[in-house]
Motif scaffolding. Structure first.
Motif, PDB file in Angstrom:
ATOM      1  N   PHE A  81       0.827  -1.212   0.000  1.00  0.00           N
ATOM      2  CA  PHE A  81       0.000   0.000   0.000  1.00  0.00           C
ATOM      3  C   PHE A  81       0.859   1.259   0.000  1.00  0.00           C
ATOM      4  CE2 PHE A  81      -3.362  -2.924   1.404  1.00  0.00           C
ATOM      5  CZ  PHE A  81      -4.356  -2.540   0.523  1.00  0.00           C
ATOM      6  N   GLY A  82       2.000   1.197   0.711  1.00  0.00           N
ATOM      7  CA  GLY A  82       2.878   2.365   0.756  1.00  0.00           C
ATOM      8  C   GLY A  82       3.329   2.765  -0.636  1.00  0.00           C
ATOM      9  N   THR A  83       3.721   1.793  -1.443  1.00  0.00           N
ATOM     10  CA  THR A  83       4.209   2.101  -2.779  1.00  0.00           C
ATOM     11  C   THR A  83       3.094   2.617  -3.682  1.00  0.00           C
ATOM     12  OG1 THR A  83       5.728   0.263  -2.465  1.00  0.00           O
ATOM     13  CG2 THR A  83       5.599   1.180  -4.673  1.00  0.00           C
ATOM     14  N   THR A  84       1.916   2.013  -3.578  1.00  0.00           N
ATOM     15  CA  THR A  84       0.858   2.381  -4.521  1.00  0.00           C
ATOM     16  C   THR A  84       0.083   3.629  -4.105  1.00  0.00           C
ATOM     17  OG1 THR A  84      -0.525   0.779  -3.378  1.00  0.00           O
ATOM     18  CG2 THR A  84       0.442   0.075  -5.436  1.00  0.00           C
ATOM     19  N   LEU A  85       0.081   3.922  -2.805  1.00  0.00           N
ATOM     20  CA  LEU A  85      -0.809   4.996  -2.351  1.00  0.00           C
ATOM     21  C   LEU A  85      -0.135   6.354  -2.237  1.00  0.00           C
ATOM     22  CD1 LEU A  85      -2.960   3.239   0.379  1.00  0.00           C
ATOM     23  CD2 LEU A  85      -3.621   3.877  -1.934  1.00  0.00           C
ATOM     24  N   VAL A 143      -4.070  -2.789  -9.395  1.00  0.00           N
ATOM     25  CA  VAL A 143      -2.636  -2.851  -9.114  1.00  0.00           C
ATOM     26  C   VAL A 143      -2.044  -4.034  -9.861  1.00  0.00           C
ATOM     27  CG1 VAL A 143      -0.918  -3.250  -7.319  1.00  0.00           C
ATOM     28  CG2 VAL A 143      -2.884  -1.799  -6.836  1.00  0.00           C
ATOM     29  N   THR A 144      -0.889  -3.817 -10.502  1.00  0.00           N
ATOM     30  CA  THR A 144      -0.178  -4.946 -11.100  1.00  0.00           C
ATOM     31  C   THR A 144       1.227  -4.995 -10.514  1.00  0.00           C
ATOM     32  OG1 THR A 144       0.523  -3.544 -12.917  1.00  0.00           O
ATOM     33  CG2 THR A 144      -1.405  -4.936 -13.302  1.00  0.00           C
ATOM     34  N   VAL A 151       2.408  -1.432  -8.941  1.00  0.00           N
ATOM     35  CA  VAL A 151       2.117  -0.165  -9.617  1.00  0.00           C
ATOM     36  C   VAL A 151       0.606   0.007  -9.690  1.00  0.00           C
ATOM     37  CG1 VAL A 151       2.262   1.089 -11.792  1.00  0.00           C
ATOM     38  CG2 VAL A 151       4.239  -0.196 -10.969  1.00  0.00           C
ATOM     39  N   LEU A 152       0.149   1.204  -9.340  1.00  0.00           N
ATOM     40  CA  LEU A 152      -1.282   1.496  -9.381  1.00  0.00           C
ATOM     41  C   LEU A 152      -1.637   2.130 -10.721  1.00  0.00           C
ATOM     42  CD1 LEU A 152      -4.030   1.808  -7.921  1.00  0.00           C
ATOM     43  CD2 LEU A 152      -3.201   3.977  -7.030  1.00  0.00           C
ATOM     44  N   HIS A 153      -2.706   1.632 -11.357  1.00  0.00           N
ATOM     45  CA  HIS A 153      -3.110   2.178 -12.649  1.00  0.00           C
ATOM     46  C   HIS A 153      -4.262   3.150 -12.459  1.00  0.00           C
ATOM     47  CE1 HIS A 153      -0.408  -0.548 -14.613  1.00  0.00           C
ATOM     48  NE2 HIS A 153      -0.834  -1.470 -13.758  1.00  0.00           N
ATOM     49  N   TYR A 154      -3.914   4.440 -12.561  1.00  0.00           N
ATOM     50  CA  TYR A 154      -4.889   5.473 -12.244  1.00  0.00           C
ATOM     51  C   TYR A 154      -6.044   5.519 -13.232  1.00  0.00           C
ATOM     52  CZ  TYR A 154      -1.917   7.158  -8.577  1.00  0.00           C
ATOM     53  OH  TYR A 154      -1.199   7.233  -7.423  1.00  0.00           O
TER      54      TYR A 154
ATOM     55  N   ALA B 395      13.842   3.410  -0.102  1.00  0.00           N
ATOM     56  CA  ALA B 395      12.856   4.364  -0.615  1.00  0.00           C
ATOM     57  C   ALA B 395      11.836   3.716  -1.541  1.00  0.00           C
ATOM     58  CB  ALA B 395      13.555   5.499  -1.337  1.00  0.00           C
ATOM     59  N   THR B 396      10.781   4.449  -1.798  1.00  0.00           N
ATOM     60  CA  THR B 396       9.706   3.987  -2.675  1.00  0.00           C
ATOM     61  C   THR B 396      10.211   3.869  -4.113  1.00  0.00           C
ATOM     62  OG1 THR B 396       7.476   4.450  -3.468  1.00  0.00           O
ATOM     63  CG2 THR B 396       8.886   6.363  -3.086  1.00  0.00           C
ATOM     64  N   THR B 397       9.545   3.010  -4.878  1.00  0.00           N
ATOM     65  CA  THR B 397       9.872   2.915  -6.295  1.00  0.00           C
ATOM     66  C   THR B 397       8.887   3.737  -7.110  1.00  0.00           C
ATOM     67  OG1 THR B 397       8.538   0.906  -6.328  1.00  0.00           O
ATOM     68  CG2 THR B 397      10.919   0.628  -6.191  1.00  0.00           C
ATOM     69  N   SER B 398       7.947   4.352  -6.415  1.00  0.00           N
ATOM     70  CA  SER B 398       6.925   5.124  -7.104  1.00  0.00           C
ATOM     71  C   SER B 398       7.501   6.444  -7.618  1.00  0.00           C
ATOM     72  CB  SER B 398       5.789   5.388  -6.115  1.00  0.00           C
ATOM     73  OG  SER B 398       4.934   6.368  -6.600  1.00  0.00           O
ATOM     74  N   GLY B 399       6.998   6.902  -8.773  1.00  0.00           N
ATOM     75  CA  GLY B 399       7.398   8.217  -9.259  1.00  0.00           C
ATOM     76  C   GLY B 399       6.623   9.297  -8.518  1.00  0.00           C
ATOM     77  N   HIS B 400       6.685  10.508  -9.001  1.00  0.00           N
ATOM     78  CA  HIS B 400       5.868  11.616  -8.494  1.00  0.00           C
ATOM     79  C   HIS B 400       6.246  12.104  -7.105  1.00  0.00           C
ATOM     80  CE1 HIS B 400       3.374  10.575 -11.872  1.00  0.00           C
ATOM     81  NE2 HIS B 400       3.130   9.403 -11.364  1.00  0.00           N
TER      82      HIS B 400
END
Lengths: 341, 448
Positions: A81-85, A143-144, A151-154, B395-400
Motif C-alpha cells: 500500500f505504501g508504494t501504490t498509495l 494494481v499490477t 504499480v497502481l493504474h490510475y 525508498a519507494t519505487t513510485s514516481g511523483h
C-alpha cells in the motif's frame, strides 16, 4: 481465533470508530458551510462548535491508530500500500492537515472568513472520498506487479464505476451519520430550529445511502465475483443491518427517541462494516496480499496485543470521562457553560 | 523518474516534514510541563498572575499542538509512503513503540480537550491541575516512544538476520537498544529547555515593547530558571551521548568531530573549516575528545580511517555539531547570568540589550533543535537502519515524489505563516493588562 484475526479485528474496530467520529466531524463542517451559503448560519453554528471543540483532536487519533497498527500487525502492507498509495495518501494528508489546523485557527484564533468555512466544508467531502479509494484498490484489478514493485493504474481506477460508487457511498454515509447524530445533539441542547433542520437532512440522505450501498453489492458481482459470493454468504448480517437502518429512519421521521435512533445507526454501520470486512478476508490487497502471508512474527503480534489491551484499559475510562464532561453534561450541551481557557 | 531520483526526493521530503514537524513537536512536548509548573506555582503562592500565565500559555498551545498533530500524522503516513521497504523490515521488530505512541497521543488528546474546556468548572483549582498531568505525561511519552524508534535505527538489536530473514525477534530487547537511554533523555530535556527559552523570549519581548507589568517579569524569571535547569541537564546528558557514540557508533562521533586517525589522547575540534581534507582555523582542546568519549584523557578514540569510504557520514555534520553545542552553551550562560543577576540585583540584566539577547534565545533554541536532528539523521547515513539497510534501498519505487514535495512545501508554508498570524493576533487583541482587568484579578503579588 488466530492472531491474524485478532489483529485485523482490532484494527477494523478502530477504523469503525474513525468512520463514526470522523463522519460526524466531516458532515458537521459541510452542513455548517451549506447553512452559511443559505444564510442560515445562526441555526447550526453554535451546536456544531459546541460538539466539536473538545473532541476534534481525538478524531484524528483513530486514523493514526489504524495506519500505525496495520503496519505493526501486517508489515508487508507498508510495501504494497505504501508504494501504490503515494499520491492519494499524500492528498489525504494535506487535506487533513489543512482541515485540522484551520479548525484550530478558526475556533481559537478567531479567524472567521466565509472563504475558509467553505474550504473547510469541502475538505470534509474530499477526505472521505480520497480515503475510500483505498478500499476500492483493495478489491483488486487496479494494481499490477512490475519488476520495480507494485504499480497502481490510475486510468483504470478512475474509469471504474466501482470507484465512483464507493466514493458516493462514503459521501452519503458521512452526511447521513452526521445528520442523525446532530439531530440528537441539537435535541439534547434544546435547540428546536437546529433539531428540525438536522432531522430534515437526516431523512434526505437516508435513501441515497441505502441505494448506493445496495448498488455496490451488485457491482461487486462483476468486479470481484469471489468477493461477491462471500458477501452473499453473509446476507443475514446485511439484512439485520438494514432492519436497524429502517428503525433509525422510523424514529427520526416520527420525532421519537433520537438517542436510540443514533444507537441503531451505530449498530447498522457496525454490522455492515464488519460483514464487509469479514467477506473481504483473507485478502488485504486482492489477490496479492492476505492477512496470513503479510502477518508479523508471533513475538511482535503478542506484544502488540498486550499493548493494545493495556492501552484500552487507559483509554476507555478517559474517553468515558470526556463524554461525561461534555456530551452528557447538561449545562455544557445546553451552552450554559463554556469554561474555555 | 529513475529510482535515484525517488531516493533523493524521498529524502528531501522526509527532511522537510521532520524539520517542520520538530518545531511544533518540541514545543508540544515541553509546554505542557511549563503550564503545569506555572499553574502549580500559582496555586501554591496564591498568585493569580501565574494562573493567568498558565491560562494564556494553554491558549497559545492549542494552536501549536494542532500543527503538531497534523504534521505528525503526515510523517506517520509518509514513513510508509516514502520508505515502504524500510517499514516492511523495521515494522517486524520496532512496531511496538510506534503503536504505543498512538496510545500516548490518544491519552494526551483526550485530556487536552478536557483541560482546555474545564478552566472554571471546579471549585478546587487543584482538581483542574490534575487534568493536566495526563496531558504532560502523554506528550512526554509520545516523545519517548518515537525516540525509541529513532534509537533503534541507530543501534538495531532484538533480532537475528539469517539469509535476509529476520528471526528470534524480541520487541522489548529492540526497544531497550543501547542508543535509547541517551537519545530519549536528550530529546526530552532539550524539549523542556527549548520550550522554556521560547516562552522566556516572549516575556522578554513584551517587556521590551513597553509593558512593564510585573506579570511579564514573573514569567521571565520563572522560564529563565527552568531554562537554566534543563540546560544543565542537557549538558550532562550530552556527555553521556558522546560516550554512547564512542562505544556503538564511532563513525558518527568521528565524523562529527573530524577525527580522522585513531589515536590516544585525542583533542576535541571546535569550529574550523575543512579545506581539501585539512582542518583549518579550528580550536583544538587537547585530550577533550578522549574525555568526552571515554572519560580518560589518554583513552584511544577510533578515527574515520578505520571505516570503508562508503560507510562514512558526510563530514559537514561537524558544522551542525558546532551550532548545536554553541547555542546550548550560550543559553546556559545567558540563563545562569540572569539567575545570579536577579538574586544579586545586577541592573544590566534588566537592560534593553540583555532582554534582546533573551528574545533571541527562543529562535536560537529552535535552531539548535534543528541542527541536532540534522546531525542525528545525516550522521547515520548511508544507513537508514545502521548496518542492516541503506537509505538508498529503503525508498519507494513510485514516481511523483517530486510533485508531492512541492505540494507539501506549500502546505508547510501555509501552516507556518497561518500559525504565526493567528498566534500574534490572539495575544495582541487580548493583552495581559486587559485580561487582568476583565477577570478582576486581585490576588497577586507585586514582586517576583
Amino acid at each position: 481465533m488466530t492472531l491474524e484475526l485478532i489483529g485485523i479485528s482490532v484494527l477494523w474496530l478502530f477504523l469503525f470508530g474513525y468512520l463514526i467520529v470522523a463522519s460526524i466531524d466531516f458532515g458537521a463542517g459541510f452542513f455548517n458551510a451549506y447553512s452559511i451559503f443559505r444564510g442560515k448560519q445562526h441555526i447550526l453554528n453554535k451546536i456544531i462548535k459546541r460538539y466539536l471543540s473538545p473532541v476534534w483532536e481525538v478524531t484524528n487519533v483513530f486514523l493514526v491508530f489504524f495506519f500505525v497498527g496495520i503496519v505493526g500487525f501486517f508489515p508487508k502492507t507498508a510495501y504494497y500500500f505504501g508504494t501504490t498509495l503515494l499520491i492519494p495518501g499524500s492528498i489525504a494528508i494535506i487535506l487533513l492537515a489543512i482541515r485540522g489546523s484551520y479548525y484550530a485557527f478558526a475556533t481559537y484564533g478567531e479567524l472567521k472568513q466565509k472563504r475558509f468555512a467553505f474550504l473547510y466544508g469541502m475538505s470534509g467531502l474530499f477526505i472521505p472520498a480520497s480515503l475510500s479509494i483505498v478500499l476500492t484498490i483493495s478489491e483488486g484489478g487496479f494494481v499490477t506487479m512490475e519488476d520495480t514493485g507494485p504499480v497502481l493504474h490510475y486510468w483504470t481506477l478512475f474509469t471504474s464505476p466501482l470507484t465512483w460508487s464507493i466514493v458516493v457511498l462514503s459521501l452519503t454515509a458521512v452526511l447521513y451519520i452526521s445528520a442523525v447524530f446532530l439531530t440528537w445533539y441539537a435535541y439534547k441542547a434544546k435547540d428546536k430550529p437546529a433539531t428540525e433542520l438536522m432531522r430534515k437532512y437526516a431523512l434526505i440522505w437516508a435513501a441515497p445511502l441505502i441505494i448506493t450501498a445496495a448498488g455496490i453489492i451488485v457491482e461487486m458481482r462483476y468486479h470481484n465475483p469471489e468477493h461477491f459470493e462471500r458477501l452473499i454468504d453473509l446476507w443475514w448480517l446485511f439484512g439485520l443491518s438494514f432492519l436497524l437502518f429502517a428503525g433509525t429512519v422510523y424514529l427520526i421521521s416520527k420525532r421519537k427517541r433520537y438517542g436510540l435512533a443514533f444507537g441503531l445507526l451505530s449498530g447498522q454501520f457496525f454490522l455492515a462494516f464488519f460483514a464487509y470486512g469479514m467477506s473481504h478476508l483473507p485478502y488485504l490487497l486482492y489477490p496479492f496480499l492476505t492477512i496470513y502471508d503479510s502477518f508479523t512474527n508471533e513475538a511482535m503480534a503478542i506484544a502488540l496485543i498486550i499493548a493494545f489491551i493495556a492501552g484500552l484499559g487507559l483509554l476507555i475510562p478517559s474517553l468515558f470521562l470526556l463524554l461525561k464532561l461534555f456530551l452528557f453534561n447538561k449545562d455544557y450541551v445546553e451552552g450554559k457553560r463554556n469554561d474555555f481557557a | 523518474m529513475g529510482n535515484e531520483e525517488s531516493v533523493f526526493f524521498s529524502r528531501v521530503l522526509t527532511e522537510l516534514t521532520l524539520s517542520f514537524h520538530i518545531i511544533y513537536a518540541t514545543i508540544g512536548v515541553g509546554i505542557p510541563l511549563m503550564i503545569m509548573i506555572a499553574q502549580w506555582v500559582g496555586i501554591k503562592k496564591q498568585d493569580e498572575h501565574y494562573i493567568l500565565l498558565a491560562r494564556r500559555w494553554a491558549r497559545g498551545f492549542v494552536i501549536t499542538v494542532a500543527i503538531g498533530v497534523v504534521t505528525g500524522t503526515a510523517i506517520g503516513l509518509q514513513l510508509s509512503l516514502l520508505w515502504p521497504n524500510f517499514m516492511e523490515l523495521a515494522g517486524q521488530v520496532i512496531a511496538l513503540p510506534l503503536f504505543m505512541e498512538t496510545f500516548a497521543f490518544f491519552f494526551e488528546a483526550i485530556f487536552l480537550g478536557i483541560y482546555l474546556y474545564t478552566w472554571d468548572r471546579f471549585e478546587n483549582q487543584k482538581k483542574h491541575l490534575l487534568l493536566l498531568i495526563p496531558v504532560a505525561i502523554g506528550a512526554s511519552f509520545s516523545a519517548i516512544f518515537i525516540t525509541i524508534v529513532n534509537a533503534f535505527m541507530n543501534a538495531p538489536q532484538g533480532f537475528d538476520l539469517v539469509n535476509g530473514e529476520l528471526i528470534n525477534i524480541n520487541p522489548i530487547l529492540a526497544m531497550l537498544n543501547p542508543a535509547m537511554p541517551t537519545k530519549v533523555s536528550h530529546v526530552l530535556v532539550t524539549a523542556y529547555m527549548t520550550s522554556a527559552f521560547v516562552l522566556a523570549s516572549i516575556a522578554a519581548y513584551r517587556l521590551l515593547k513597553g509593558s512593564d507589568h510585573v506579570y511579564h517579569k514573573k514569567a521571565l524569571f520563572l522560564t529563565m530558571k527552568l531554562g537554566l535547569i534543563f540546560s544543565i541537564a542537557t549538558a550532562v546528558i550530552g556527555d553521556f551521548s558522546g560516550k554512547y557514540l564512542a562505544e556503538y557508533q564511532p563513525e558518527k562521533l568521528a565524523a562529527a568531530e573530524w577525527h580522522f586517525e585513531t589515536e590516544e589522547g585525542a583533542p576535541l575540534i571546535l569550529y574550523g573549516v575543512l579545506d581539501n581534507g585539512e582542518v583549518k582555523y579550528a580550536i583544538k582542546i587537547p585530550y577533550a575528545l578522549s574525555i568526552l568519549a571515554h572519560s580518560k584523557p589518554n583513552a584511544e578514540v577510533i578515527g574515520l580511517e578505520e571505516f570503508p569510504a562508503d560507510e562514512i557520514p558526510p563530514l559537514y555534520i561537524h558544522y551542525l555539531f558546532d551550532i548545536m553545542v554553541t547555542i546550548g552553551m550560550w543559553l546556559t550562560l545567558l540563563s545562569f547570568v540572569y539567575w545570579i543577576g536577579t538574586m544579586r540585583n545586577w541592573s544590566f540584566i534588566q537592560s534593553k540589550w540583555y532582554r534582546w539577547l533573551i528574545v533571541l534565545g527562543g529562535p536560537l533554541a529552535i535552531i539548535a533543535i534543528e541542527a541536532g536532528w540534522w546531525l542525528a539523521e545525516v550522521g547515520r547515513q548511508p544507513w537508514v537502519l545502521r548496518g542492516i539497510m541503506k537509505t538508498q534501498d529503503a525508498a519507494t519505487t513510485s514516481g511523483h515524489v517530486d510533485t508531492m514535495l512541492v505540494l507539501f512545501a506549500g502546505l508547510y508554508l501555509a501552516l507556518g505563516i497561518g500559525s504565526i498570524i493567528v498566534l500574534t493576533r490572539m495575544f495582541r487583541k487580548n493583552t495581559v493588562e486587559q485580561e487582568l482587568i476583565d477577570r478582576e484579578i486581585e490576588k497577586a503579588g507585586d514582586k517576583l
